[in-house]
Scaffold this motif. Structure first.
Motif, short mmCIF file in Angstrom:
data_model
loop_
_atom_site.label_atom_id
_atom_site.label_comp_id
_atom_site.label_asym_id
_atom_site.label_seq_id
_atom_site.Cartn_x
_atom_site.Cartn_y
_atom_site.Cartn_z
N ALA A 182 76.94 20.91 53.78
CA ALA A 182 76.88 22.21 54.44
C ALA A 182 76.62 22.06 55.93
O ALA A 182 77.10 22.87 56.74
CB ALA A 182 75.80 23.06 53.78
N THR B 288 70.13 20.83 51.61
CA THR B 288 69.87 21.61 50.40
C THR B 288 69.71 23.08 50.74
O THR B 288 70.29 23.96 50.08
CB THR B 288 68.61 21.09 49.70
N ARG B 289 68.93 23.37 51.78
CA ARG B 289 68.72 24.77 52.19
C ARG B 289 70.02 25.39 52.69
O ARG B 289 70.31 26.56 52.38
CB ARG B 289 67.66 24.81 53.29
N ALA C 197 73.14 24.58 51.89
CA ALA C 197 74.08 24.80 50.79
C ALA C 197 73.71 26.04 49.99
O ALA C 197 74.57 26.87 49.66
CB ALA C 197 74.11 23.57 49.88
N ARG C 198 72.43 26.20 49.68
CA ARG C 198 72.00 27.38 48.95
C ARG C 198 72.23 28.65 49.77
O ARG C 198 72.68 29.68 49.26
CB ARG C 198 70.53 27.25 48.57
N LEU D 244 75.93 29.63 49.77
CA LEU D 244 76.36 30.17 48.49
C LEU D 244 75.83 31.59 48.30
O LEU D 244 76.56 32.48 47.86
CB LEU D 244 75.88 29.27 47.35
N ASP D 245 74.57 31.82 48.65
CA ASP D 245 74.00 33.15 48.50
C ASP D 245 74.69 34.16 49.42
O ASP D 245 74.94 35.30 49.03
CB ASP D 245 72.50 33.13 48.81
N GLU E 197 78.21 25.95 43.19
CA GLU E 197 76.93 25.73 42.51
C GLU E 197 76.71 24.24 42.23
O GLU E 197 75.58 23.76 42.28
CB GLU E 197 76.91 26.51 41.19
N ASP F 149 77.69 21.78 44.12
CA ASP F 149 77.22 21.19 45.38
C ASP F 149 75.73 21.45 45.58
O ASP F 149 74.97 20.54 45.94
CB ASP F 149 78.00 21.77 46.57
N VAL F 150 75.32 22.70 45.33
CA VAL F 150 73.91 23.05 45.51
C VAL F 150 73.04 22.23 44.55
O VAL F 150 72.00 21.69 44.94
CB VAL F 150 73.70 24.56 45.27
N TRP G 254 72.66 18.66 45.83
CA TRP G 254 71.72 18.52 46.94
C TRP G 254 70.28 18.70 46.47
O TRP G 254 69.37 18.01 46.94
CB TRP G 254 72.06 19.50 48.06
N HIS G 255 70.06 19.60 45.53
CA HIS G 255 68.71 19.74 44.98
C HIS G 255 68.29 18.44 44.28
O HIS G 255 67.13 18.03 44.38
CB HIS G 255 68.67 20.91 44.00
#
Length: 608
Positions: free
Chosen positions: A208, A521-522, A524-525, A528-529, A542, A544-545, A548-549
């Motif tokens: 991201a 991680t932040r 990517a989330r 998506l949101d 999802e 990808d997220v 990263w998590h």
């Protein structure tokens, strides 16, 4: 997929348990007595579905003991007496909502009622009690015999299984082939049936931050020229303007109340460095420009700050947060900023405005202040009626409270600053690579992790052997998540495996890599949101997220191994392993041996 009869499925289940989980096999109860089933039906006023009757005539449930057979989250199969007890209990609970469900027709009751009279709870769920588990519908009709999941906090929902026969058939197939059963996989460990999630993640998730780097930073458009005068019939001129005040006239500009942190005796540039600025994003920006940039894809959901000076010499530097996740209320940020000096932070947290004082990493609670703010999203009309403004901050910091706290800063600390003064002035600013939170200390002794007695292992294993095995497990986790592809982490894993010290200093190579993974991680989330409200699909998925998590969690496990006592670090590492065979790999690591894929029995998930 073939669906076996109840008798065939129990044959397969018993055979697998006898070979691989004899403890669990020994806890199967004998068949139920037909007269007991008939008595239960008479007492409950329902006829048991044929699948349930056949299963009870094979085993009247199981003995509730360590290692008992469980259908994972659905719990152990119930015997006749437990079915009666659970069903009567839930009928009594369901009486409280009977009036609300009176208008449901019979089919709607099967699917939506809290606990219809014709329903039977046939397993004891997670807690081995009547609070959750699998249920069967006994009423004749389209749902007769159908299996559903009941959970006392969420109600009921049908599962994909048409009946208990389908449940047992899928369970037997999962046992024999090492396949997931409703999301998790049954395994044998030390003679007992256990369950494990396992899983995989994307090997190469979309970055991201790379996507953000490819976006241009938006620029505030130049101010528009004022509208030309409009000639009037009498020769006068008028300037026509349009506002957005609605019923109550022109809307007042929102108060300028950013979170702000003041640091004594350092220059604004050093303050920017301590905050973790990303050099490639540094530049001079007005407040309007900074907030526009912070909200754009270019920012990658990273915090944006601007820095300035409140005085010369030993005066104060300050930073205002203009966008992104709040930073100035985080203890790890204030501890970093206060290194060798004093920090005063004013931050908003919902309805609360808080002043925090920290000196050289130590908080001074006696010097802090906290003010509860009244709501500010209501206005009063000319007729005295109150209206709520939609889309505004209900607690912008309380205009009066924020100003009062700023005045207090001048009296107590000699800090004189007006947020309106630097609104249009170009100040140095940048996006941040946020610092990581402190690793929490273990608050309880290590016991069981994923049905594995880690506490007993710690007690009987020499520390050096255990550390070597946990380091090997961490290396496997790093490979599963892909973080061993980063040279800084690969080097740290090698050093940890040899028992050598690892450099985890702030802003060192390893620290920066871990913080970048967290930022990925932040971002990517966030991407998506944000796309959920847009017509175009998100540039990340999802998967990808989740990847990263997984990487972020694995990097966190490495940090824990470096800073925590070994048992606490081992608990985290083992809880995150993705391979279903990690127990066998751990045994081999403790013995100083390697485990290859061909050495495992796919049927059992244990060493051949």
């Amino acid at each position: 997929m073939v669906t076996y009869t109840v008798e065939e499925s129990w044959d397969r289940i018993e055979s697998w348990l006898a070979r691989h989980a004899p403890v669990t096999h020994g806890l199967l109860r004998p068949p139920a007595v037909p007269a007991d089933i008939a008595a239960a039906e008479l007492r409950l006023g329902v006829a048991f579905p044929p699948d349930l009757r056949e299963s009870l005539l094979r085993h009247d449930g199981v003995e509730l003991s360590d290692g008992t057979l469980r259908l994972d989250y659905y719990g152990p199969p119930s015997g006749v007496a437990e079915i009666v007890g659970s069903t009567e209990f839930l009928r009594e609970v369901g009486e409280d909502v009977a009036e609300e469900e009176a208008e449901l027709d019979e089919e709607e009751r099967d699917e939506y009622a809290y606990w219809p009279h014709e329903r039977l709870l046939v397993t004891l769920g997670i807690g081995w009690q009547s609070s959750d588990g699998l249920f069967l519908v006994t009423r004749s009709g389209p749902h007769h015999g159908r299996a559903g999941r009941y959970f006392d906090e969420m109600g009921s929902a049908f599962t994909r299984w048409r009946g208990l026969r389908h449940v047992l058939s899928d369970f037997a197939t999962a046992l024999e082939n090492g396949l997931p059963f409703d999301g998790r996989t049954p395994l044998a460990h030390e003679g007992r049936l256990i369950w494990d999630g396992g899983g995989t993640i994307l090997a190469d998730p979309t970055s991201a931050l790379d996507l953000a780097a490819g976006e241009p930073e938006p620029q505030v458009p130049p101010a528009a020229e004022p509208a030309p005068p409009v000639p009037q019939p009498d020769g006068a001129y008028a300037v026509i303007t349009f506002g957005s005040g609605g019923f109550f006239g022109p809307e007042a500009a929102p108060p300028v109340q950013p979170d702000v942190v003041f640091v004594a005796g350092i220059a604004p540039g050093e303050l920017l460095d301590r905050l973790g600025s990303v050099p490639a994003t540094a530049g001079s920006r007005s407040r309007e420009q900074a907030r526009l940039s912070a909200d754009a894809p270019w920012a990658g959901h990273r915090p944006m700050v601007r820095v300035g000076s409140c005085g010369d010499g030993d005066g104060w530097s300050y930073a205002t947060q203009e966008g992104g996740d709040a930073q100035f209320g985080r203890p790890e940020v204030l501890g970093r900023l206060s290194r060798g000096t004093r920090v005063v932070a004013l931050a908003k947290q919902g309805p609360e405005v808080r002043v925090t004082v920290v000196e050289d990493g130590t908080g001074r609670p006696e010097a802090g202040h906290r003010v509860e703010s009244p709501r500010e999203d209501y206005v009063t009309g000319p007729d005295g009626q109150q209206w709520q403004r939609i889309g505004v901050d209900a607690w912008p910091g309380s205009t009066a409270a924020y100003a009062r706290l700023l005045a207090g800063l001048e009296a107590e600390h000699g800090i004189s600053w007006d947020p309106a003064d630097d609104a249009t002035a170009p100040l140095a600013g940048a996006l941040l690579l946020p610092v990581l939170e402190e690793v929490p200390q273990a608050r309880h002794p290590v016991t069981v992790v994923r049905d594995f007695d880690l506490g007993a292992l710690v007690e009987r294993t020499p520390p050096e052997r255990l550390r070597s095995a946990v380091a090997a497990q961490l290396a496997r986790l790093a490979s599963e998540t892909g973080i061993d592809g980063y040279p800084e982490i690969a080097r740290a894993l090698e050093q940890a495996g040899r028992g050598e010290p690892v450099d985890l200093t702030a802003d060192g190579a390893l620290d920066l890599r871990m913080r970048t993974i967290r930022a990925e991680t932040r971002a990517a989330r966030g991407m998506l949101d944000a796309a959920r409200h847009q017509p175009d699909p998100a540039p990340v998925t999802e998967a990808d997220v989740a990847a990263w998590h997984g990487r972020d969690a694995a990097a966190g496990a490495l940090r824990r191994l470096l800073v925590l006592p070994l048992p606490a670090a081992a608990e985290t590492v083992l809880s995150l392993r993705m391979s279903l065979h990690w127990r066998d790999e751990l045994a081999a690591d403790l013995a100083g041996q390697g485990v290859s894929e061909r050495d495992r029995s796919p049927e059992r998930g244990t060493l051949a």
